[in-house]
Design an enzyme around this catalytic site. Structure first.
Site, PDB file in Angstrom:
ATOM      1  N   GLY A 141       0.840  -1.203   0.000  1.00  0.00           N
ATOM      2  CA  GLY A 141       0.000   0.000   0.000  1.00  0.00           C
ATOM      3  C   GLY A 141       0.867   1.241   0.000  1.00  0.00           C
ATOM      4  O   GLY A 141       2.106   1.154   0.052  1.00  0.00           O
ATOM      5  N   THR A 174       1.205   3.687   2.292  1.00  0.00           N
ATOM      6  CA  THR A 174       1.927   3.960   3.547  1.00  0.00           C
ATOM      7  C   THR A 174       3.108   2.999   3.685  1.00  0.00           C
ATOM      8  O   THR A 174       4.219   3.405   4.043  1.00  0.00           O
ATOM      9  CB  THR A 174       0.985   3.815   4.766  1.00  0.00           C
ATOM     10  OG1 THR A 174      -0.309   4.332   4.430  1.00  0.00           O
ATOM     11  CG2 THR A 174       1.534   4.549   5.969  1.00  0.00           C
ATOM     12  N   ASP A 211       3.035  -2.712   8.388  1.00  0.00           N
ATOM     13  CA  ASP A 211       2.069  -2.677   7.289  1.00  0.00           C
ATOM     14  C   ASP A 211       1.051  -1.559   7.539  1.00  0.00           C
ATOM     15  O   ASP A 211       0.881  -1.106   8.672  1.00  0.00           O
ATOM     16  CB  ASP A 211       1.345  -4.042   7.213  1.00  0.00           C
ATOM     17  CG  ASP A 211       0.694  -4.291   5.864  1.00  0.00           C
ATOM     18  OD1 ASP A 211       0.625  -3.361   5.035  1.00  0.00           O
ATOM     19  OD2 ASP A 211       0.243  -5.434   5.646  1.00  0.00           O
ATOM     20  N   GLU A 267      -0.571 -10.658   3.491  1.00  0.00           N
ATOM     21  CA  GLU A 267      -0.329  -9.777   4.652  1.00  0.00           C
ATOM     22  C   GLU A 267      -0.693 -10.478   5.958  1.00  0.00           C
ATOM     23  O   GLU A 267       0.012 -10.350   6.964  1.00  0.00           O
ATOM     24  CB  GLU A 267      -1.143  -8.485   4.498  1.00  0.00           C
ATOM     25  CG  GLU A 267      -0.628  -7.583   3.390  1.00  0.00           C
ATOM     26  CD  GLU A 267      -1.534  -6.401   3.069  1.00  0.00           C
ATOM     27  OE1 GLU A 267      -1.045  -5.429   2.482  1.00  0.00           O
ATOM     28  OE2 GLU A 267      -2.730  -6.448   3.391  1.00  0.00           O
TER      29      GLU A 267
END
Ligand code: 5RP
Length: 261
Positions: A34, A36, A89, A111
């Site tokens: 992602g 971030t 994450d 994930e």
């Protein structure tokens, strides 16, 4: 470049940088997916180049693996290391117990495997991701392509018995074709609006034949680093019950100087 970043992106950057600086030499680290997480991977790449930081990294998607390799980070498979010291994450939502919705980027299967195989999971997020009750963000559920419409019907029947406000389930698209995950599966986004009992829902969804994994992360996350648009960062630890505020912004440090033109 700083001027180009929205307050939300600055918040993501601040959280990502703080978490990347928590990684220690010699660690085996899970790398999330992602926007971030990409900031966090870039910061780790800088540390590898500038400080000689040595880590073994397990990415959670082909996208993250490619970025990590480009930055000179050593990439290994989960099976090569077996277990990880830390996974960092992003998340789409987190609540006060640090339960999460993940999978907005379609990578929640890897994930979840990687975070579960870690001593510690740290979530990095802008402050807007915090919610009282999970569910405003559509809950991603990875399903195998075979019979996916039947799987959707079964999911909706199961949802009728759950404490949720909506039951619509949309097949995620990539242009005109269904979105395909790294494992070759599809994603159904469940528009539930409010999830009354996330733990129960996570268990029920994974009982439906055809479901591979849902995006609810229950009791997996240990810490959250929350970034704000002005560079302030807050660290919450669910195990210790502690909250720390990073003082560097008040002390006049310019967190974003690295991003300047
Ligand atoms: C990918 C994810 C991401 O961590 C989540 O969607 C947050 O993304 P971003 O950092 O771009 O807001 O779960 O599957």
């Amino acid at each position: 470049m700083t001027g180009d970043l929205s307050p939300m992106d600055k918040a993501k950057y601040a959280a990502a940088r703080q978490a990347a600086d928590m990684v220690q030499d010699g660690m085996r680290v899970g790398l999330g997916t992602g926007s971030t997480a990409a900031w966090m991977v870039r910061r780790l790449g800088e540390r590898v180049q500038e400080e000689g930081l040595r880590i073994k990294a397990v990415p959670t998607s082909t996208r993250t693996a490619q970025l990590a390799r480009e930055l000179g980070i050593e990439v290994v498979s989960l099976d090569q290391v077996g277990w990880l010291d830390l996974t960092i994450d992003g998340a789409d939502e987190f609540d006060g117990d640090l339960n999460l919705i993940k999978g907005g980027g379609g990578a929640h299967l890897q994930e979840k495997i990687v975070a579960t195989a870690s001593d510690q999971m740290i979530v990095i997020a802008d402050a807007g991701k915090e919610v009282e009750t999970l569910g405003a963000f559509p809950l991603p559920v990875e399903v195998i392509p075979f019979g996916w419409q039947t799987t959707r019907t079964l999911i909706q029947e199961a949802l009728d018995t759950m404490d949720v406000l909506g039951t619509s389930a949309a097949l995620r698209m990539n242009g005109k074709a269904p979105f395909v995950t790294d494992e070759g599966n599809h994603i159904l986004d469940l528009h539930l609006q409010r999830i009354g009992n996330a733990r129960q829902l996570a268990l029920v969804l994974n009982q439906v034949p055809g479901v591979v994994e849902n995006g609810l992360f229950i009791d997996i996350c240990d810490k959250v680093v929350i970034g704000h648009g002005d560079g302030r960062v807050e660290l919450r630890d669910i195990n210790d019950g502690t909250i720390e505020l990073d003082q560097s912004v008040e002390a006049g440090e310019n967190l974003f100087s690295d991003l300047a033109d």
